[in-house]
Design an enzyme around this catalytic site. Sequence first.
Site, PDB file in Angstrom:
ATOM      1  N   ASP A   1      39.903 -16.118 -39.580  1.00 13.80           N
ATOM      2  CA  ASP A   1      39.211 -16.353 -40.848  1.00 13.80           C
ATOM      3  C   ASP A   1      39.735 -15.502 -41.997  1.00 13.80           C
ATOM      4  OD1 ASP A   1      38.167 -13.997 -39.812  1.00 13.80           O
ATOM      5  OD2 ASP A   1      36.077 -14.600 -39.981  1.00 13.80           O
TER       6      ASP A   1
ATOM      7  N   MET B   1      37.199 -13.906 -35.995  1.00 14.59           N
ATOM      8  CA  MET B   1      38.234 -13.334 -35.136  1.00 14.59           C
ATOM      9  C   MET B   1      37.623 -12.495 -34.010  1.00 14.59           C
ATOM     10  SD  MET B   1      41.052 -12.235 -38.001  1.00 14.59           S
ATOM     11  CE  MET B   1      42.298 -11.787 -36.770  1.00 14.59           C
ATOM     12  N   HIS B   2      38.451 -12.206 -33.017  1.00 15.64           N
ATOM     13  CA  HIS B   2      38.182 -11.211 -31.964  1.00 15.64           C
ATOM     14  C   HIS B   2      37.196 -11.652 -30.890  1.00 15.64           C
ATOM     15  CE1 HIS B   2      40.155  -8.735 -34.914  1.00 15.64           C
ATOM     16  NE2 HIS B   2      39.108  -8.654 -35.686  1.00 15.64           N
TER      17      HIS B   2
END
Length: 524
Positions: free
Chosen positions: A256, A96-97
């Site tokens: 995830d 992520m991110h």
Amino acid sequence: MTRSAWMILPRQVNDMAFFLGIDIGTSGTKTILIDSRGSVLAQATGEYGLSHPQPMWSEQNPEDWWQAVVKTVRTVVKKSRIKAAEIRAIGLSGQMHGAVFLDRNDQVVRPAILWNDQRTAEECAEIERRAGGRKRLVSLVANPALTGFTAPKILWLRNHETRNFERTRRVLLPKDEIRRRLTGEYATDVSDASGTLLLDVARRKWSGKLLEKLELDPELLPPVFESEDVTGRLTDAAAKLLGLSSDVIVVGGAGDCAAAALGTGVVKSGILNSSLGTSSVVFAHSDEFRLDPAGRLHTFCHAVRGKWHQMGVTLTGGGALSWFRQTLCPEMRPSAGRSVYQQLEAEAAATAPGSAGLYFLPYLAGERTPHADPNARGCWIGLTLSHSRGHLVRSLMEGVTMAMRDTLEIIRELDVPVREIRATGGGAASPLWLQMQADLFGHRIATIGSSEGPAFGVALLAGVGAGAWSDIVQATTATIKTADTYRPSPATRRCMEPVYNQFRQLYRSLKDDFQAIASLPARS
């Protein structure tokens, strides 16, 4: 593409239908193939490296992800020996991110900036200021500004690489860059979009108010879908490269953490997920939107339609043990049928709980939950001449587990029900680490028959999108069963309580020193 373009009734599938789950992780991409009963038929992993151009920076080349996807998909299809035409759908998960910056021709502008990158402290302060303060920011997007999130990365590019920002026409998350390569479509899902700091999490759509305050063009961001929604089909070129049919659909997928939760059946209240991968996560399902008023926990959309979750993240989980093995034990080799990690675990298991007074703070990449401190540093404390490598390893594993307990304590404080904790990630392969969790959490830890984690969760989403199951709750109920259970040892619990209390005090004692260390000039 409009949202309605793919809101079509999927054709019915039978037991001869198959689904791919692809997880674009930090250290590698994992692809699995499952059937309509949830059985894993084949899996493959493609590894790649990280780049750290400056201290506390973390970047990757998106092309490495794509090459790993091509390699692993072709491998699992070959291993399974099934007909490519029988593969109906793909689900995507990913770290992520991360921020992938694309120009008007869909060319990558610069290396992707990852979730564990800590360069954006000034941009986090800028976001809070522009939003009208931390409290107002949380009211808009359910979370405070943290250095790992995507929005601060976009502002960092604008503030520090102006020419690259001016070239940027689209910002995608890692798994969504793979989606673009597969389908030619821009799209993301609500769970992954929650981690950008730009999603109105309560309403499950981009926050126009925050985008306006940050002076960011909404066109930078892709359309948002629920995780099981169909977002496109393989292009002819991608299908040919992968050895698949162009009829294969690609669903929204999940970040995830949410995908790992699906892969362990955390789709109902009272069941938590404890994930020990490169980072570590404690994740709780929520039927309703709710906030941690102090902003210590993330409140994100779940990959279950219309549901949410709360989670805390320790930035360095199993990654701490990987660092230890690579940096301090480079000479070790597999021996007597045991991997290097199994040998290290055996040495740790031979030492008593509490590691003879040795503590490890696992803040090797700063920390997120509960401290939200990019300047935190990893360290051993209490080291003496009597300590062995086994003590070092055990204290490291205990330190990671105690950092995870910090999250669990907040979850309990918020009166989130905890009936069962299910473990996943690489750490779930370690009996010692599982027992540590049981002892330190004071709760039984269950493992799952499948160890495929996020890839399995999004493979189930692919099956939902293709009509194999009516929704993800039905899919997980039909396919996921618990295996082993680890129960707390009362004696170890009593031993470790004062150890945990001292662990919590150590960060408070060292916080100002971490800040001072971070302010010193960086030297390689």
